[in-house]
Write an enzyme that holds these catalytic residues in place. Structure first.
Site, PDB file in Angstrom:
ATOM      1  N   CYS A 189       0.837  -1.202   0.000  1.00  0.00           N
ATOM      2  CA  CYS A 189       0.000   0.000   0.000  1.00  0.00           C
ATOM      3  C   CYS A 189       0.870   1.250   0.000  1.00  0.00           C
ATOM      4  O   CYS A 189       1.442   1.626   1.015  1.00  0.00           O
ATOM      5  CB  CYS A 189      -0.913  -0.023   1.229  1.00  0.00           C
ATOM      6  SG  CYS A 189      -1.904   1.467   1.442  1.00  0.00           S
ATOM      7  N   CYS A 239      -0.330   4.187   2.259  1.00  0.00           N
ATOM      8  CA  CYS A 239      -0.114   3.958   3.680  1.00  0.00           C
ATOM      9  C   CYS A 239       1.323   4.274   4.061  1.00  0.00           C
ATOM     10  O   CYS A 239       1.598   4.828   5.121  1.00  0.00           O
ATOM     11  CB  CYS A 239      -0.328   2.500   4.041  1.00  0.00           C
ATOM     12  SG  CYS A 239      -1.857   1.801   3.477  1.00  0.00           S
ATOM     13  N   ASP A 240       2.238   3.828   3.230  1.00  0.00           N
ATOM     14  CA  ASP A 240       3.628   3.779   3.667  1.00  0.00           C
ATOM     15  C   ASP A 240       4.598   4.662   2.902  1.00  0.00           C
ATOM     16  O   ASP A 240       5.707   4.902   3.367  1.00  0.00           O
ATOM     17  CB  ASP A 240       4.118   2.324   3.576  1.00  0.00           C
ATOM     18  CG  ASP A 240       3.147   1.380   4.259  1.00  0.00           C
ATOM     19  OD1 ASP A 240       2.944   0.266   3.751  1.00  0.00           O
ATOM     20  OD2 ASP A 240       2.572   1.782   5.280  1.00  0.00           O
TER      21      ASP A 240
END
Lengths: 107, 309
Positions: free
Chosen positions: B131, B134-135
């Site tokens: 993701c 997300c990261d």
């Protein structure tokens, strides 16, 4: 929601590491979709465990130090603390039932 | 007993719920996380019709959810772990409760495919990610690799250039599978370097990702690439553990349905990414959700007419 305590790089140690009761911190950010899946679950858990577990959240965008201290490279990440130590780390979005199980282990 | 239970509150489940609520079917939606599904992981959706300037994945599904609320749809945070299916009754079990319904729509979606290489599981959360939204921001000014060659891999690689100093797209062929527009953008982006005909052999690192061992599939030549993050976008696996053995699945594990979203069991329908089909998008999920709800409504009507008075 009022039940989830917002913590920052400045207040983290005092609120979480020095907390008398076990704590869980939800590391999230505005741009992170899956974080938005976990946050409502965290809010519900905060209501359910009020007074027994301190449930907090940290916006990693505005707070870069604390995530680094705990080696966080993915969000959402939930870290459970007991007596100032890391008791469990949950990386990624998990259902409420799973998170609830892990919280119960702290009690 | 409910008329209809929908498992999954991504775009397919939410649309099915919307139509079911408006048809005044006694409906419940059971969702194990919170509403949204896979589209939540993406930063921006540009190809969902009706949004000329695009919309965030979260905003799009949030609107869908709010719309269902207007018509009184009930969405519960429950995870179905088992079910028993007969034409007249579908029994669903979560760890807390049992639900019964005349019909069922499976909108349970898919999850990212793993590479299955050494170091992948060990370093998930420590540099290995599925993701980018997300990261990505944890890799400011660092070098990262994206594995894959389809739309997701290219889109997410472009997203990552907002943070990373350099993004390598590592693809096992010599041509990207992604939509032409995305390919154009990737080639124009200075921070992106394409590595063709190459597969990752293992992910190296102890406390965190340090690099990748690579192999050229045409020459066999092996090499090492130093990166601090590895983002894997090589496809999706159906979340079909729940239905294995109970419904007809294709060779990849996706649920087989006809044009009316009917599965191999009477009164059980499937919509969205879980279905065996050629295109997995929000736009197709929505159409299938509506069709499944309509088909479920007709099914219930037929059932009711057969019931003795």
């Amino acid at each position: 929601m009022a039940d989830v305590l917002k913590v920052t790089d400045e207040t983290f140690d005092e609120e979480i590491l020095n907390s008398e009761i076990p704590a869980m911190v939800d590391f999230w950010a505005e741009w992170c979709g899956p974080c938005k899946m976990v946050s409502p679950v965290v809010e519900e858990l905060a209501r359910e465990y009020k007074g027994r577990i301190k449930i907090a959240s940290m916006d990693v965008d505005g707070n870069r130090q604390t995530p680094g201290r705990f080696g966080i490279r993915n969000i959402p990440t939930l870290i459970l603390f007991k007596g100032g130590e890391v008791a469990q780390t949950i990386i990624g979005a998990y259902p409420k039932s799973y998170i609830d199980e892990e919280i119960k282990k702290l009690l | 007993m409910e008329d209809l239970i929908i498992i999954g509150a991504g775009p397919a489940g939410l649309t099915a719920g919307l139509y079911a609520a408006r048809a005044r079917l006694k409906t419940k939606v059971l969702e194990r996380f919170s509403p949204g599904g896979q589209i939540l992981t993406t930063d921006w959706v540009e190809n969902y019709p009706g949004f000329p300037d695009g919309i965030s994945g979260f905003e799009l599904v949030d609107r869908m959810r709010r719309q269902t609320e207007k018509f009184g749809l009930e969405i519960q945070n429950q995870e179905v772990v088992r079910f028993e299916l007969t034409p007249e009754k579908k029994t669903l079990m979560t760890d807390k409760e049992t639900f019964e319904s005349r019909s069922l729509i499976l909108a349970i979606g898919a999850a990212p495919q793993k590479l299955g290489i050494e170091g992948e599981d060990l370093l998930t959360g420590k540099g290995v990610s599925y993701c980018a939204t997300c990261d990505g921001p944890f890799y400011r000014d660092q070098e990262v690799a994206v594995i894959g060659g389809g739309d997701t891999a290219v889109e997410e690689a472009i997203f990552l250039t907002r943070f990373a100093g350099k993004v390598y797209i590592i693809h096992r062929r010599d041509e990207l599978r992604a939509t032409k527009l995305l390919r154009e953008r990737a080639f124009a982006e200075e921070k992106i370097e394409l590595v063709w005909d190459t597969i990752p052999m293992r992910i190296i690192g102890k406390a965190g990702v340090e690099g990748l061992d690579l192999k050229n599939v045409k020459t066999g030549h092996e090499s090492h690439l130093s990166v601090q993050g590895v983002f894997i976008f090589v496809g999706y696996n159906p979340n079909s553990e729940l239905v294995k053995g109970q419904l007809e699945l294709d060779s990849l594990g996706f649920v087989v349905t006809n044009n009316n979203m009917e599965t191999s069991v009477a009164g059980v329908f499937a919509a969205g990414d879980i279905r065996s089909k050629v295109l997995r998008q929000v736009s197709t999920a929505v159409g299938e959700g509506a069709t499944a709800a309509f088909a479920a409504e007709k099914y219930i009507e037929a059932l009711m007419h057969k019931e003795p008075l």
